[in-house]
Design an enzyme around this catalytic site. Structure first.
Site, mmCIF file in Angstrom:
data_model
loop_
_atom_site.group_PDB
_atom_site.id
_atom_site.type_symbol
_atom_site.label_atom_id
_atom_site.label_comp_id
_atom_site.label_asym_id
_atom_site.label_seq_id
_atom_site.Cartn_x
_atom_site.Cartn_y
_atom_site.Cartn_z
ATOM 1 N N GLU A 238 0.973 -1.220 0.084
ATOM 2 C CA GLU A 238 -0.093 0.100 0.271
ATOM 3 C C GLU A 238 0.984 1.065 0.011
ATOM 4 O OE1 GLU A 238 -2.006 -0.907 3.564
ATOM 5 O OE2 GLU A 238 -3.063 -2.724 2.677
ATOM 6 N N LEU B 26 -5.920 -1.869 -0.728
ATOM 7 C CA LEU B 26 -6.007 -1.879 0.818
ATOM 8 C C LEU B 26 -6.514 -3.281 1.045
ATOM 9 C CD1 LEU B 26 -7.135 1.111 3.017
ATOM 10 C CD2 LEU B 26 -6.383 -1.253 3.688
ATOM 11 N N GLU C 141 -4.364 -6.597 2.798
ATOM 12 C CA GLU C 141 -3.136 -7.470 3.081
ATOM 13 C C GLU C 141 -3.037 -8.885 2.598
ATOM 14 O OE1 GLU C 141 -4.645 -5.058 4.853
ATOM 15 O OE2 GLU C 141 -3.203 -3.501 5.248
ATOM 16 N N GLN D 187 2.213 -2.181 5.844
ATOM 17 C CA GLN D 187 2.534 -0.847 6.085
ATOM 18 C C GLN D 187 2.906 -0.643 7.631
ATOM 19 O OE1 GLN D 187 -0.785 2.365 5.597
ATOM 20 N NE2 GLN D 187 0.621 2.450 3.644
ATOM 21 N N PHE D 188 2.119 -1.336 8.537
ATOM 22 C CA PHE D 188 2.357 -1.550 10.053
ATOM 23 C C PHE D 188 2.200 -2.911 10.315
ATOM 24 C CE2 PHE D 188 1.538 2.951 9.392
ATOM 25 C CZ PHE D 188 2.397 3.662 10.374
ATOM 26 N N ALA D 189 2.984 -3.356 11.227
ATOM 27 C CA ALA D 189 2.982 -4.876 11.779
ATOM 28 C C ALA D 189 1.344 -5.172 12.082
ATOM 29 C CB ALA D 189 3.612 -5.179 13.024
ATOM 30 N N ASP D 190 0.806 -4.125 12.769
ATOM 31 C CA ASP D 190 -0.529 -4.066 13.189
ATOM 32 C C ASP D 190 -1.779 -4.391 12.371
ATOM 33 O OD1 ASP D 190 0.109 -2.289 15.841
ATOM 34 O OD2 ASP D 190 1.125 -2.029 14.196
ATOM 35 N N PHE D 191 -1.324 -4.248 11.146
ATOM 36 C CA PHE D 191 -2.060 -4.772 9.942
ATOM 37 C C PHE D 191 -1.849 -5.867 8.987
ATOM 38 C CE2 PHE D 191 -2.032 0.047 10.001
ATOM 39 C CZ PHE D 191 -2.812 0.368 11.083
ATOM 40 N N HIS E 237 -0.510 0.973 16.307
ATOM 41 C CA HIS E 237 0.633 1.242 15.697
ATOM 42 C C HIS E 237 1.804 0.875 16.361
ATOM 43 C CE1 HIS E 237 -2.415 3.619 13.296
ATOM 44 N NE2 HIS E 237 -1.787 3.552 12.394
HETATM 45 C C1 LIG Z 1 -5.692 -3.340 7.582
HETATM 46 C C2 LIG Z 1 -5.173 -2.084 7.402
HETATM 47 N N1 LIG Z 1 -4.091 -1.852 6.622
HETATM 48 C C3 LIG Z 1 -3.339 -0.713 6.299
HETATM 49 C C4 LIG Z 1 -3.981 0.364 7.129
HETATM 50 C C5 LIG Z 1 -2.967 1.806 7.104
HETATM 51 N N2 LIG Z 1 -3.884 2.479 6.651
HETATM 52 C C6 LIG Z 1 -4.577 3.430 7.395
HETATM 53 S S1 LIG Z 1 -5.788 4.494 6.490
HETATM 54 C C7 LIG Z 1 -5.353 3.804 5.113
HETATM 55 C C8 LIG Z 1 -6.174 4.455 3.807
HETATM 56 C C9 LIG Z 1 -7.739 4.246 4.095
HETATM 57 O O1 LIG Z 1 -8.386 4.653 3.228
HETATM 58 P P1 LIG Z 1 -9.891 4.969 2.896
HETATM 59 O O2 LIG Z 1 -10.280 3.345 3.265
HETATM 60 O O3 LIG Z 1 -10.182 5.204 1.760
HETATM 61 O O4 LIG Z 1 -10.271 5.900 3.762
HETATM 62 P P2 LIG Z 1 -9.812 7.507 3.881
HETATM 63 O O5 LIG Z 1 -8.683 7.479 5.003
HETATM 64 O O6 LIG Z 1 -9.483 7.955 2.479
HETATM 65 O O7 LIG Z 1 -11.069 8.130 4.656
HETATM 66 C C10 LIG Z 1 -4.511 2.958 5.299
HETATM 67 C C11 LIG Z 1 -3.586 2.330 4.108
HETATM 68 C C12 LIG Z 1 -4.880 0.268 8.109
HETATM 69 N N3 LIG Z 1 -4.990 1.076 9.055
HETATM 70 N N4 LIG Z 1 -5.363 -0.986 8.403
#
Ligand SMILES: Cc1ncc(C[n+]2csc(CCOP(=O)(O)OP(=O)(O)O)c2C)c(N)n1
Lengths: 327, 319
Positions: free
Chosen positions: A29, A58, A60, A82-86, A129
């Site tokens: 991502e 998005l 994983e 992107q982060f281990a938590d995900f 995070h």
């Molecule tokens: C499972 C997971 N993967 C990656 C992330 C990191 N991350 C946080 S917000 C985001 C983008 C989210 O985009 P969207 O769903 O379109 O929402 P928006 O922030 O645009 O409102 C990502 C990749 C996460 N929080 N959870």
């Protein structure tokens, strides 16, 4: 030798490896024009194009499942979580699937894939995070897990991971990315997976550690010189397979073992290191095998005082050193 | 909406001052969040939000002080006692919650919440919010499929701002509209302009009616503009074109809404100014109050691990 940060070493290693071998692709991502949220792949899309640096949807599970598919079909993917938590949505593809490809096909298929995962806390990341997720992978036969803590090791271990014919999980502590600097040779080199390293020799006791805690342990060891305690610091570097010989050699020599980790202690890397020392060094020990880690609460609170209370620190390590040295 | 904007701007500023560790902004999403909440019944409905629901939280009666306690991680933070990022945890007064930062996990949970209502014969509706990026997760598909099978009283509400951090819509999906997927799950999907309060309110009201009547889920996709970078840690000039950024403000829901109201003679210049100055003052008062408050002390970090948290606390305090 130029000085680099950990993140620069990661980036230049991926770049050099991608120049060397065009079967290497990146998936993750925001790894494209954003360059990854930590800028690990900054500029790589400009050099290698959208076919080799893929901004994924998005999801994983598909990042790792697709990486696995390309790996069994001639590519050498580097997936970034992107982060281990995900990483949880991808556990099925990694722990469930990738780990068993070689064994489960009688060697007919192999999965030469690398999964890079920024982990760890102390960055005001709160519950989602900051997690340390190494145990999940380190428990899994068929996976290798490395956790470099210096720019030099980040380069050598990432290169080994990429060149490995089996899946390797590369855990990068996100706090070290810009905090830790060190000399990194420009020429290519690899560090064998499964080899620990003594980062500071000593005679009175050994600290066994990895990741960010290596740096805290080194600071604590330096502070301990004031009390004339000579601390050895062994960087595990690889968490699966653990370098049992190096662990046993050091523990037997100094006779005292302090295992320091950021992850919660129950059923963890420190449990395993303690078991190895117990099995192999029992008659050489001059004190109880000691573990220092955070309390058993979900890692880790967002508010600043609680986060600080959760994290091991050089001061807490020094206290443990002093106590163990006195025995 | 105006209060949300000023408070949101303040939070961004507090981040730049080193006081708020992180913030995700709702700027650009305000109209859609207010209009959606207005069409529901907070006394009985359920809300599974994600980190961008800043305005929705205010619309549901959260005080500016309570919001700020989340960003500044202060002791009396009501959602998670500052264990979590802002906007995470559970609301003290309405059934609004957000367990984690892990994208899309809330969608299957929402189906479960709605299933419980259906099994108990309650006419409550569950609204679950997510972004365009979240629509790619397996959890999203699984949740919609389950809700379709069981005709659950749930509204899947997608705030489509065309970016998931840096990843644009065309790299997220091979189609143009998230709403069009609803057909594949056997329930209606509607697309609305998320800067149009009336349109969002109408679409949500229809979905609420459908859910309360036992006719099942609706997928609503509101198109909005993300006016700021993804979070305070992001820099959108790395991936958004200068042209794209220059045109963003045309889709600013605050301006659009006040223009519409003025054109219909529902709002005078004077009233508009009053709204703005009241909101500004409210934000200043809240900031001063919360800024002076303490952080949670160490003792409470051992609370709520399990039901027998007292035992946990004892064990680990002594460790
Ligand atoms: C499972 C997971 N993967 C990656 C992330 C990191 N991350 C946080 S917000 C985001 C983008 C989210 O985009 P969207 O769903 O379109 O929402 P928006 O922030 O645009 O409102 C990502 C990749 C996460 N929080 N959870």
């Amino acid at each position: 030798m130029p000085e680099q940060t950990v993140i620069e070493a990661v980036r230049e290693t991926m770049q050099a490896e991608m120049r060397r071998d065009d079967s290497i692709i990146l998936l993750g991502e925001d790894v494209g024009s954003r360059g990854g949220v930590f800028l690990a792949s900054d500029g790589l899309i400009d050099e290698f194009g959208e076919n080799r640096v893929i901004d994924t949807p998005l999801a994983e599970s598909s990042i790792c499942g697709v990486a696995l598919g390309t790996a069994v079909n001639g590519m050498r993917p580097i997936a970034e979580i992107q982060f281990a938590d995900f990483v949880w949505p991808a556990i099925n593809q990694l722990v469930g699937e990738a780990s068993k490809v070689r064994y489960g096909t009688g060697g007919a298929k192999t999965a030469p894939m690398t999964v890079r995962i920024p982990y760890g806390g102390g960055v005001r990341g709160g519950l989602y995070h900051s997690q340390s997720i190494e145990v999940l992978f380190a428990h899994t036969p068929g996976l290798s897990v490395v956790a470099p803590a210096t720019p030099y090791d980040a380069k050598g271990l990432l290169a080994s991971a990429i060149r490995s014919d089996d899946p390797v999980i590369v855990l990068e502590h996100k706090r070290t990315y810009r905090l830790v600097k060190g000399d990194v040779p420009t020429e290519e080199y690899t560090i064998p997976i499964g080899k620990a390293e003594i980062k500071r020799p000593g005679t009175d006791l050994t600290i066994f550690t990895y990741g960010l805690m290596l740096h805290y342990a080194l600071q604590a060891a330096e502070m301990a010189t004031a009390a004339e305690i000579d601390v050895e610091v062994l960087d595990l570097r690889t968490l699966r397979p653990l370098d049992e010989d190096a662990i046993a050699e050091s523990a037997s020599r100094t006779g005292k073992a302090l295992i320091v980790q950021e992850d919660t202690p129950a059923v963890s890397i420190s449990s395993e290191v303690a078991a190895i020392i117990g099995e192999r060094c029992f008659f050489d020990l001059d004190g109880p095998i000691t573990r220092l880690g955070p309390p058993e609460i979900p890692p880790m609170p967002f508010s600043p005082l609680q986060e600080a209370a959760f994290m091991p620190s050089p001061e807490k390590i020094l206290a443990a050193i002093t106590k163990l040295a006195e025995i | 909406m105006v209060l949300s904007r000023y408070l949101d701007e303040r939070v961004w500023l507090l981040n730049r001052q080193g006081k708020a560790a992180i913030a995700a902004s709702a700027q650009g999403h305000e109209a859609t969040q207010v209009a959606c909440i207005e069409a529901t019944d907070p006394s009985k409905d359920h809300y599974l939000i994600y980190y961008r629901q800043f305005t929705a939280m205010l619309a549901l009666g959260t005080e500016p002080e309570e919001m700020l306690r989340g960003f500044l991680a202060k002791e009396t933070e009501p959602m998670s006692a500052a264990k979590q990022f802002p906007l995470h945890g559970a609301h003290p007064r309405v059934d609004l919650f957000n367990f984690s930062n892990v994208i899309a996990t809330q969608l299957p949970q929402a189906a479960g919440v709605a299933l419980a209502d259906k099994l108990r014969g309650s006419d409550a509706v569950t609204v679950v919010y997510f972004g365009d990026g979240a629509s790619s997760q397996g959890d999203t598909h699984e949740a919609m499929n389950f809700a379709g099978v069981h005709k659950l009283p749930v509204i899947f509400f997608c705030e489509n701002n065309r970016y998931a951090i840096s990843v644009p819509l065309e790299k997220q999906m091979g189609i143009e509209s998230v709403a069009s997927r609803a057909t594949g799950y056997g329930f209606p999907g509607v697309q609305v302009d998320g800067t149009d309060v009336i349109a969002v309110h109408e679409a949500t009201s229809a979905a609420v009616e459908r859910a309360r009547a036992g006719d099942g889920p609706t997928l609503i996709e509101a198109s909005v503009e993300r006016l700021l970078p993804h979070t305070t840690d992001d820099d959108h000039t790395r991936y958004r074109s200068a042209e794209d950024i220059a045109h963003m403000s045309e889709r600013d829901p605050l301006r659009i809404t006040s223009d519409v109201l003025k054109r219909r003679d529902l709002l005078t210049e004077y009233e508009d100014d009053e709204i703005h100055s009241t909101a500004k003052k409210r934000v200043n008062v809240a900031t001063d109050t919360v800024d002076a408050e303490p952080y949670p002390g160490v003792e409470t970090m051992f609370d709520h691990i399990l039901n027998d948290s007292d035992r946990n606390a004892e064990v680990f305090r002594n460790a």
